[in-house]
Structure formats: structure tokens, C-alpha cells
Design an enzyme around this catalytic site. Structure first.
Site, PDB file in Angstrom:
ATOM      1  N   HIS A 133     -15.694  22.317  15.397  1.00 43.22           N
ATOM      2  CA  HIS A 133     -16.773  23.149  14.891  1.00 43.22           C
ATOM      3  C   HIS A 133     -16.544  24.602  15.289  1.00 43.22           C
ATOM      4  O   HIS A 133     -15.630  24.908  16.066  1.00 43.22           O
ATOM      5  CB  HIS A 133     -18.135  22.676  15.428  1.00 43.22           C
ATOM      6  CG  HIS A 133     -18.634  21.426  14.779  1.00 43.22           C
ATOM      7  ND1 HIS A 133     -18.277  20.170  15.224  1.00 43.22           N
ATOM      8  CD2 HIS A 133     -19.461  21.234  13.716  1.00 43.22           C
ATOM      9  CE1 HIS A 133     -18.868  19.257  14.464  1.00 43.22           C
ATOM     10  NE2 HIS A 133     -19.589  19.872  13.546  1.00 43.22           N
ATOM     11  N   LYS A 137     -21.106  26.618  18.435  1.00 42.29           N
ATOM     12  CA  LYS A 137     -21.757  25.320  18.610  1.00 42.29           C
ATOM     13  C   LYS A 137     -21.737  24.931  20.081  1.00 42.29           C
ATOM     14  O   LYS A 137     -20.686  24.921  20.717  1.00 42.29           O
ATOM     15  CB  LYS A 137     -21.082  24.246  17.764  1.00 42.29           C
ATOM     16  CG  LYS A 137     -21.816  22.904  17.783  1.00 42.29           C
ATOM     17  CD  LYS A 137     -21.236  21.950  16.763  1.00 42.29           C
ATOM     18  CE  LYS A 137     -21.952  20.608  16.780  1.00 42.29           C
ATOM     19  NZ  LYS A 137     -23.384  20.738  16.480  1.00 42.29           N
TER      20      LYS A 137
END
Length: 223
Positions: A133, A137
Site C-alpha cells: 500500500h 497507510k
């Protein structure tokens, strides 16, 4: 997510947005033809058949209660729920159709089904879940990776996890099964966050006509 839902709802001829609710006081009472409400005004929203909830745990309880009182369906993607919240959702399913999912990508729903089936057939193989990600995140492994791990465990595997945070990656999940001399990789790559809003809208359209119960996203894929 709320903005994406409002923008993409027009793709569904069978859906009409009757209200939008946010945590703070709206700057305009009507925006693009949609009445705007603050969360404190939730009980004043007009009649609806299904609610889509991407809020915080306190907001989840409020909309779940309202749906129960009005006999409306609920599609929720709110994360950080406690066990009591999930129990309340299950209880509500006795009276209204409800759906909660950590990820509303239709592709991930299919991936989860494939993972469980592969795990059940490859019980002696190693199972590794690798997720990537964007750098902002915070949680690792991702909620989606953990959900895929639950499905792998349901099939009899013992999943291990690895996480990568780099650049602006929207989301990539690889579930790898490795045996002597061979390997299987099941991969999903998200390239646009709109997929999550589209999945939630698909779920809302399908769930509104269902009888009471607790549903999974894959239950609605053929609707």
C-alpha cells in the site's frame, strides 16, 4: 469515500440518493440536488431503502439503529468495530438485511473465495500473504490481508504475512501457496479507489431487495 459514492451513484439507474450525512455541519443544505445532514440530525433524513455507511464506530451504531427502526437495509464498510458492534450487526440481521465488509472490491471478494478453495485443496503447502500500500497507510497487515488470511485459515492453511509501504500504491494483495517444486500465486491489484465505491453501490442495489439476514459481498455478486 462519501464523495466517490455521490459521484458514482449516477451510474446506477435503480439508485436514487435521498440524503448525505457527514460528521460535521454541512456548509450547504442541498448540494447537487442532494439534501445534506450532520450526524446529529440523522433521524431527520427522509425515507430510504438502504444506507451505505463509511463512518466511525459511533456513527455505525447510530445508522444501524436507524435502519432497524425504519426496516431499511445496511451496507457498511466502517472499520475499527468492536465485538459488541459485530454482535449488534448480527442481531440486526434477524430483522433487516445487513452487510459488513472490510473491502468492497468485487475482485477481492472473488479472490477471497479462490483463496479458501485453494487452501482446502493444498493443506500441506505453505501459505504467504503479501500486501502493498501507499506510504501513508498506518496499519499492517492491512485489513484486507487479514480477511484473506481468515479465509485461508477456514480452508485449513496457516497463513503468514508480509507488508510493504511504498509510493502511492492503491492496494495490492498476493496470496501465495508453495509446495515441493511448484507455486501458485493469486493476485489482486487495485489501480483506482473508485472500485470500492462501485462495489458498495452494487451491494446496496442488490441488498435492498433481499430478505433479512447477514450477507457477504460474494453472496451478492450474481445479483
Amino acid at each position: 469515500m462519501g464523495q466517490s459514492l455521490l459521484r458514482l451513484a449516477g451510474e446506477h439507474e435503480d439508485l436514487q440518493v435521498v440524503a448525505a450525512v457527514s460528521g460535521g455541519k454541512p456548509s450547504q443544505r442541498v448540494l447537487d440536488g442532494v439534501p445534506q445532514f450532520a450526524s446529529q440530525e440523522l433521524h431527520g433524513v427522509p425515507a430510504f431503502d438502504v444506507a451505505i455507511d463509511f463512518s466511525l464506530p459511533p456513527g455505525f451504531q447510530s445508522i444501524l439503529s436507524l435502519c432497524g427502526k425504519r426496516g431499511a437495509a445496511l451496507v457498511s464498510g466502517t472499520t475499527g468495530l468492536e465485538q459488541a458492534d459485530l454482535q449488534a450487526l448480527e442481531s440486526a440481521g434477524e430483522a433487516i438485511p445487513v452487510l459488513w465488509a472490510a473491502n468492497y472490491s468485487l475482485g477481492v471478494a472473488v479472490l477471497a473465495d479462490l483463496v479458501e478453495r485453494a487452501a482446502a485443496m493444498l493443506r500441506q503447502w505453505d501459505c504467504d500473504i503479501v500486501e502493498s500500500h501507499h506510504v501513508h497507510k498506518k496499519d499492517a497487515p492491512s485489513g484486507t490481508a487479514l480477511a484473506l488470511g481468515e479465509r485461508a485459515s477456514a480452508g485449513g492453511a496457516d497463513p503468514r504475512y508480509a507488508s510493504l509501504r511504498a509510493g502511492d500504491i492503491v492496494g495490492e494483495h498476493t496470496v501465495q501457496f508453495t509446495g515441493p517444486g511448484e507455486r501458485i500465486e493469486l493476485v489482486h491489484r487495485a489501480t483506482n479507489r473508485d472500485i470500492f465505491a462501485r462495489g458498495a453501490l452494487h451491494a446496496a442495489s442488490a441488498l435492498a431487495a433481499r430478505p433479512p439476514g447477514c450477507y457477504r459481498l460474494r453472496d451478492l455478486l450474481l445479483s
